[in-house]
Design a protein around this motif. Sequence first.
Motif, PDB file in Angstrom:
ATOM      1  N   TYR B  30       0.826  -1.211   0.000  1.00  0.00           N
ATOM      2  CA  TYR B  30       0.000   0.000   0.000  1.00  0.00           C
ATOM      3  C   TYR B  30       0.861   1.261   0.000  1.00  0.00           C
ATOM      4  CZ  TYR B  30      -2.927   3.694   1.951  1.00  0.00           C
ATOM      5  OH  TYR B  30      -3.562   4.887   2.193  1.00  0.00           O
ATOM      6  N   THR B  31       1.868   1.277   0.874  1.00  0.00           N
ATOM      7  CA  THR B  31       2.659   2.509   0.972  1.00  0.00           C
ATOM      8  C   THR B  31       3.506   2.744  -0.269  1.00  0.00           C
ATOM      9  OG1 THR B  31       3.868   1.167   2.545  1.00  0.00           O
ATOM     10  CG2 THR B  31       2.996   3.228   3.340  1.00  0.00           C
ATOM     11  N   TYR B  32       3.959   1.678  -0.908  1.00  0.00           N
ATOM     12  CA  TYR B  32       4.859   1.899  -2.042  1.00  0.00           C
ATOM     13  C   TYR B  32       4.162   1.763  -3.384  1.00  0.00           C
ATOM     14  CZ  TYR B  32       8.664   2.647   1.033  1.00  0.00           C
ATOM     15  OH  TYR B  32       9.464   3.213   1.972  1.00  0.00           O
ATOM     16  N   TRP B  33       2.858   1.586  -3.392  1.00  0.00           N
ATOM     17  CA  TRP B  33       2.121   1.533  -4.658  1.00  0.00           C
ATOM     18  C   TRP B  33       2.345   2.831  -5.413  1.00  0.00           C
ATOM     19  CZ3 TRP B  33       0.270  -2.890  -6.270  1.00  0.00           C
ATOM     20  CH2 TRP B  33      -0.571  -2.910  -7.390  1.00  0.00           C
ATOM     21  N   LYS B  37       1.831   7.609  -4.570  1.00  0.00           N
ATOM     22  CA  LYS B  37       2.901   8.511  -4.211  1.00  0.00           C
ATOM     23  C   LYS B  37       2.444   9.967  -4.208  1.00  0.00           C
ATOM     24  CE  LYS B  37       7.484   9.918  -5.308  1.00  0.00           C
ATOM     25  NZ  LYS B  37       8.789   9.646  -5.661  1.00  0.00           N
ATOM     26  N   ARG B  39      -0.467  11.223  -3.885  1.00  0.00           N
ATOM     27  CA  ARG B  39      -1.403  11.489  -2.792  1.00  0.00           C
ATOM     28  C   ARG B  39      -0.647  11.754  -1.481  1.00  0.00           C
ATOM     29  NH1 ARG B  39      -5.404   7.633  -0.624  1.00  0.00           N
ATOM     30  NH2 ARG B  39      -4.813   6.189  -2.284  1.00  0.00           N
ATOM     31  N   PHE B  40       0.337  10.911  -1.217  1.00  0.00           N
ATOM     32  CA  PHE B  40       1.079  11.060   0.033  1.00  0.00           C
ATOM     33  C   PHE B  40       1.861  12.366   0.047  1.00  0.00           C
ATOM     34  CE2 PHE B  40       1.215   6.171   0.421  1.00  0.00           C
ATOM     35  CZ  PHE B  40      -0.058   6.196   0.964  1.00  0.00           C
ATOM     36  N   ALA B  43      -0.470  15.071   0.709  1.00  0.00           N
ATOM     37  CA  ALA B  43      -0.950  15.042   2.092  1.00  0.00           C
ATOM     38  C   ALA B  43       0.056  15.699   3.025  1.00  0.00           C
ATOM     39  CB  ALA B  43      -1.217  13.611   2.519  1.00  0.00           C
ATOM     40  N   ALA B  44       1.339  15.405   2.794  1.00  0.00           N
ATOM     41  CA  ALA B  44       2.358  15.962   3.676  1.00  0.00           C
ATOM     42  C   ALA B  44       2.345  17.486   3.629  1.00  0.00           C
ATOM     43  CB  ALA B  44       3.730  15.421   3.291  1.00  0.00           C
ATOM     44  N   GLU B  45       1.895  18.047   2.499  1.00  0.00           N
ATOM     45  CA  GLU B  45       1.908  19.507   2.356  1.00  0.00           C
ATOM     46  C   GLU B  45       0.616  20.154   2.848  1.00  0.00           C
ATOM     47  OE1 GLU B  45       4.304  21.387   1.280  1.00  0.00           O
ATOM     48  OE2 GLU B  45       5.725  19.921   0.446  1.00  0.00           O
ATOM     49  N   THR B  46      -0.458  19.343   2.990  1.00  0.00           N
ATOM     50  CA  THR B  46      -1.754  19.974   3.268  1.00  0.00           C
ATOM     51  C   THR B  46      -1.780  20.725   4.582  1.00  0.00           C
ATOM     52  OG1 THR B  46      -2.480  17.909   4.233  1.00  0.00           O
ATOM     53  CG2 THR B  46      -3.294  18.426   2.007  1.00  0.00           C
ATOM     54  N   ILE B  47      -0.888  20.378   5.508  1.00  0.00           N
ATOM     55  CA  ILE B  47      -0.986  21.075   6.791  1.00  0.00           C
ATOM     56  C   ILE B  47      -0.501  22.507   6.682  1.00  0.00           C
ATOM     57  CG2 ILE B  47      -0.957  19.082   8.322  1.00  0.00           C
ATOM     58  CD1 ILE B  47       2.018  19.356   8.509  1.00  0.00           C
ATOM     59  N   PHE B  48       0.098  22.852   5.539  1.00  0.00           N
ATOM     60  CA  PHE B  48       0.536  24.236   5.388  1.00  0.00           C
ATOM     61  C   PHE B  48      -0.486  25.016   4.586  1.00  0.00           C
ATOM     62  CE2 PHE B  48       4.268  21.526   5.634  1.00  0.00           C
ATOM     63  CZ  PHE B  48       4.839  22.038   6.774  1.00  0.00           C
ATOM     64  N   GLN B  49      -1.619  25.261   5.170  1.00  0.00           N
ATOM     65  CA  GLN B  49      -2.660  25.988   4.473  1.00  0.00           C
ATOM     66  C   GLN B  49      -2.497  27.465   4.799  1.00  0.00           C
ATOM     67  OE1 GLN B  49      -6.252  25.287   6.786  1.00  0.00           O
ATOM     68  NE2 GLN B  49      -5.140  23.615   7.751  1.00  0.00           N
ATOM     69  N   ASP B  50      -2.947  28.342   3.934  1.00  0.00           N
ATOM     70  CA  ASP B  50      -2.740  29.752   4.270  1.00  0.00           C
ATOM     71  C   ASP B  50      -3.972  30.377   4.880  1.00  0.00           C
ATOM     72  OD1 ASP B  50      -1.368  28.771   2.028  1.00  0.00           O
ATOM     73  OD2 ASP B  50      -2.516  30.145   0.749  1.00  0.00           O
TER      74      ASP B  50
END
Lengths: 262, 56, 556
Positions: B30-33, B37, B39-40, B43-50
């Motif tokens: 699942y993680t390396y499908w 990639k 999507r992940f 996702a890692a960037e979504t926490i930096f919303q303005d």
Amino acid sequence: MNIFGFHYRLERKGIGLVLAIIAVASIGGIVEIAPLFTIHQTVETDPNMRVYTPLELAGRNIYIREGCYACHSQMIRTLRDEVERYGPYSLAVESKYDHPMLWGSKRTGPDLARIGGKYSDEWHVRHLYNPRDVVAQSIMPAYDWLMTAQLRIEDLGEHLEAQRDVGVPYTDEMIAHATADAAAQIAPDTPAAEDLKKRYGAATIIHSFADKPAQVTEMDALVAYLQILGRLTDAAGKPVAQTGETQASGTQVGEAQAGEAQ
Amino acid sequence: MTIYHDTLVWLAKSAGLFYLMGLSLIVLIYTYWPSNKKRFNEAAETIFQDEDKPCR
Amino acid sequence: MIGQLTKGERQLALVILIFLGLVGLAMAAGGRHDPLGAHGALVIVCALAGLMAVIAAYFDPEPDPERLDRYYDDPSKIGIVIAMIWVVVGLFVGDWVAWLLVNPDLTFDAGWASFGRLRPVHTTSVIFGFGGNALIATSFYVMQRTSRARLPDQLSPLFVLFGYNVFCLLAVSGYLIGVTQSKEYAEPEWYADIWLVIVWVTYLVLYLRTLARRKEPHIYVANWYYLAFIVVVAMLHIVNNLAVPVSLGHAKSYSLFAGVQDAMTEWWYGHNAVAFFLTAGFLGMMYYYLPVRAGRPIFSYRLSIISFWGITFFYMWAGSHHLHYTALPQWVQTLGMTFSLMLLVPSWASATNALLTLNGAWHKVRDDATLRFMMVAAVFYGLTTFEGSFMAIRPVNSLSHYTDWTIGHVHAGALGWVAMITFGSIYASVPWLWKRESMYSPRLVEAHFWLALTGTIVYVMAMWNSGIVQGLMWRTYDDSGTLAYSFLDTVIAMHPYYIARAVGGLLFLIGALIGCYNIWMTIRGVPSAAPRVATDTAAESPVAVPAGAAAFRSGE
Ligand code: HEM
């Protein structure tokens, strides 16, 4: 407005994640615990093992209430130095009636699994009253108020009944006489004491533990409990080679018997 | 039916092992499908919303 | 607070509180000859306080519909304040208890003030009071931000928060009046346990409802950890607390399991409470606050997923390492040991992931004590899990078990990891939540950091020493082949270490008090008193905080 209602469709992804977490996490627990529900097939049996008398059970509850388990374990491990310090290692059968178990996890004070009979009642009372009167450098708390606190015995029948509900074999007779039996245990040589012995065995210790015959105190109960510790069954004293061959300190003794006891 | 302790122990040891290996495999796939990639990384960037408010 | 509730929610709140009051009344009546009665009274008082608050604001205007354009942060704010109160209580009692082991007479001559009753007050206050409230407060914050959705209603978050604190109050006051199940970390009695189940299910449903409203297709990984915390704690709690009360008028109950079964269940619970309460929940915190504060995305998102499933899976099997060399069947012990060793992989993956995220942001770690709290927490997380796996090896455990080494290990985790990540996250959230530019005084954050770090190191070092000394003394033989030391010899040998530990704990407590002051002043909006000293500008230079900065810009 119903806050507990599902106003919003709980979409599949969130639920799926929760189910996956439950599945992944619970299977480990089930696999590990399930065999333990058949453990009676592996635990040593002792048909002569007796249950706690009402007074001892009340004492056990005081032990729990005061948090003695925070400093004292009741589990002698299968290590040579422990066996030499505290006595034969603990067997599973010995805590068979312990709801809950009090194995403990910290030894600020010594293990108490086999404290019963090691000291006199008088010693225990003096020690609990103020440990530093007996052991000058002790850091154990003083429990002097137990000496004056009257034990609540009128509801002990209900306690025994609840114990029976979780699987301890108390008889109807024991339940019916619980209060009287508790009072009888500090009144040796009375008819009631004889009845108590009939119900719980001739070896039952009957004594005014706190030496206040007029009143059942919490001290009586606690000392009665301490004096029975390790003596409900003599399974551990049976001739299993307790110290085995000499081994280096910190190594195990008779692992086979303790671990996979049949 | 009595369930024997030894049976359960055997089951715990064998099935448990396969479960462990199977699960590890699924998670790794699942993680390396490859198609996951992107999507992940997003996702890692979504926490930096303005904007600090819900998106309506 | 009540002003944020709609009319319907205010009515529902009244209904819930009246129901709670009636339950309290029933407890007080049924248990009038029992400690249960006192707890009934406590429940009534809580219900009345709630009723008064709701009634006082009942006719206030309804909240404006505009609110739906904002996140609902009241519960997070209240939760953080409550968490800080609990931490002061918990650390104070902890240090008191530590001094009692130095001098047992440093207490009142009364049952409630004796060591055995105070110790669980300490553990419950810090784990459930401080840790739990911090988790609830930050999870509300994080789930809204990462979902870009507002909490679905105004009442249920408050119900979860206050309901949870009623549970904590019942627990802590119970120990003092002698109500306990004696199961470590599951001491509260049956009625408190049932109440917690209700609260917890509401919490889970609330979380899922918020996720269902999310505008991001992917559920950010921090939420996975928070969810695992909520779901698994519910499972553990229910199974481990199965018990039969003496009667409905008694606080006392007898656990369903006995002896070896009970021991296994208790440590299955105990270790997974560590795993899912003290680890998974706080990892959720870390995966949000650390990247945001550092201004860099997590080093490897994939690694965070792998460690997530690893932790969820492996931990469940590891509990039996608490029962080495006991009457537990040996294969279960071996299983526990093996899985404890494997746990090192996902644990270190998380710790490494956190530290590598800071690559390229080390200047911020140097200048910003808040970020440094989080960095040190990740380091301690790595250390503690390494030590834990090591202690799970049977021969090592034969030495460490029952000694202060365990206590040292626990506190490396509890002080170094749990408390540090929480303080870091709280210092990050407070200015964002209350729309302040920064904390009242960054220098006080700096002071808190150094006190906390020193306190932790002193504490852990002292306990390592005392634990190993004690373990070795117990098993030392003299030339004639008899045990060389009496138990009392070992008690006496612990004395200096106990003093050191109590001093370390005091430093940690002072740090937390400074933190409270700083947070209070920030909330009140007092501009920093300390003039900006030239030499210290580094500590005060604004840190890039996307969400926080944005929060400030949007300035309401
Ligand atoms: C890889 C992860 C970990 C492993 C394998 C592990 C293993 C252990 C072991 C072997 C013990 C000693 C049991 C005994 O001899 O009594 C223990 C105790 C404990 N650990 Fe950990 N540990 C881990 C992580 C943590 C973390 C991160 C925390 C805190 C946040 C923590 C908190 C505790 C607590 C509260 C106890 C106390 C048990 C007692 O009261 O005796 N552990 N752990």
